[in-house]
Design an enzyme around this catalytic site. Sequence first.
Site, short mmCIF file in Angstrom:
data_model
loop_
_atom_site.label_atom_id
_atom_site.label_comp_id
_atom_site.label_asym_id
_atom_site.label_seq_id
_atom_site.Cartn_x
_atom_site.Cartn_y
_atom_site.Cartn_z
N ASP A 281 34.44 39.47 40.01
CA ASP A 281 33.67 37.84 40.35
C ASP A 281 34.74 37.06 40.91
OD1 ASP A 281 35.57 37.59 38.41
OD2 ASP A 281 34.09 35.70 36.61
N SER A 282 35.28 37.25 41.30
CA SER A 282 36.69 36.94 42.50
C SER A 282 36.23 36.75 43.05
CB SER A 282 38.11 37.73 42.68
OG SER A 282 38.08 39.05 43.04
N GLU B 226 45.54 40.98 32.65
CA GLU B 226 46.12 39.84 33.62
C GLU B 226 47.14 38.73 33.61
OE1 GLU B 226 42.97 38.53 36.04
OE2 GLU B 226 44.56 37.24 37.58
N LYS C 291 32.02 44.85 33.56
CA LYS C 291 33.34 44.18 33.04
C LYS C 291 33.04 42.85 32.17
CE LYS C 291 37.34 42.88 35.31
NZ LYS C 291 37.16 41.32 35.64
N ASP D 91 31.83 43.09 37.52
CA ASP D 91 32.11 42.08 36.85
C ASP D 91 30.90 40.68 36.18
OD1 ASP D 91 34.93 41.41 35.76
OD2 ASP D 91 35.15 40.46 37.31
N GLU E 46 35.29 38.90 30.56
CA GLU E 46 36.32 38.75 30.16
C GLU E 46 36.33 38.17 28.52
OE1 GLU E 46 37.67 35.62 32.71
OE2 GLU E 46 37.16 36.50 34.27
O1 KIV Z 1 37.62 39.19 39.70
C1 KIV Z 1 38.43 40.70 39.69
O2 KIV Z 1 38.53 40.08 41.57
C2 KIV Z 1 38.75 40.72 39.13
C3 KIV Z 1 40.59 41.45 39.09
C4 KIV Z 1 40.94 40.16 39.59
C5 KIV Z 1 40.79 41.80 37.38
O3 KIV Z 1 38.59 40.52 37.43
#
Ligand code: KIV
Length: 275
Positions: free
Chosen positions: A49-50, A187, A118, A88, A120
């Site tokens: 989600d970055s 992280e 994924k 994510d 968090e």
């Molecule tokens: O969103 C993302 O790119 C991430 C990585 C930095 C692990 O969660």
Amino acid sequence: MSVQSDIKRLTAPDIFARKGAEPIVCLTSYHAHTARLVDKYCDVILVGDSLGMVMHGLETTVPVTLEMMILQGHAVMRGSRRALVVVDMPFGSYEASKEQAFMNAARVLKETGCGAIKVEGGARMAETIAFMVERGVPVMAHVGLTPQSINTLGSFRAQGREEADWARIEQDTIAVAEAGAFSVVIEAVAEPLGRKLTAAVRIPTIGIGASAACDGQILVLEDMLGLSPRVPKFVKRYGDLGLGIEKAVADYAADVRARAFPGPEHVYPMKGKKA
Ligand code: KIV
């Protein structure tokens, strides 16, 4: 009739089996073209989600939606053949209840064809992770610095800088492993803590700024390529594509202004005439 694909991708169990073995190579990707490039070298491609910050210029990942993740997840699946693609779950799509998490994760798996999702969060997400895994959703967990919590954390600072915080992060890591996550992203934690967490669980730890003691590493592709304006201190630069792109664009603009570019007469010569 079953249709067998010739694409043999790595699976979540393949990655789980890599604990303590050959380091797991992971990068983010949000597009078909970058997915095609990294697929050859990576075990895991994360559609992180970055993308909200990297692609859309947002300040945080909080505004990212499930639709954005599904669209880019689908693109990455089209561009790759070999790596396990993990998508994510964005903020607000899985925290309210385990049922909400399962329904949205199932949507991501169905609509993108990816192999895992994924989420968090540590101990607070354990019940939800167990619920999803029991129902067929492979889950990668994410502990330490969890950027979706920026509004309660206050900043993207490294976690566990004081030993007093270690026990909480260790409990988080153990909780997600026991809940059935097949791997865990750790992280921005200090090196000795990254090492301790890796020794504490039987699932692979994937570090991002969490030391070489982890079972693998992940970086944001644009950060390591020199394409991001702001990059965390721990990121090693493997390229300077930002400068390369700027130079290419400047050269192009100069050519156009000087009318110094090939026209169609060079590409499609008129029949019977010399080019
Ligand atoms: O969103 C993302 O790119 C991430 C990585 C930095 C692990 O969660």
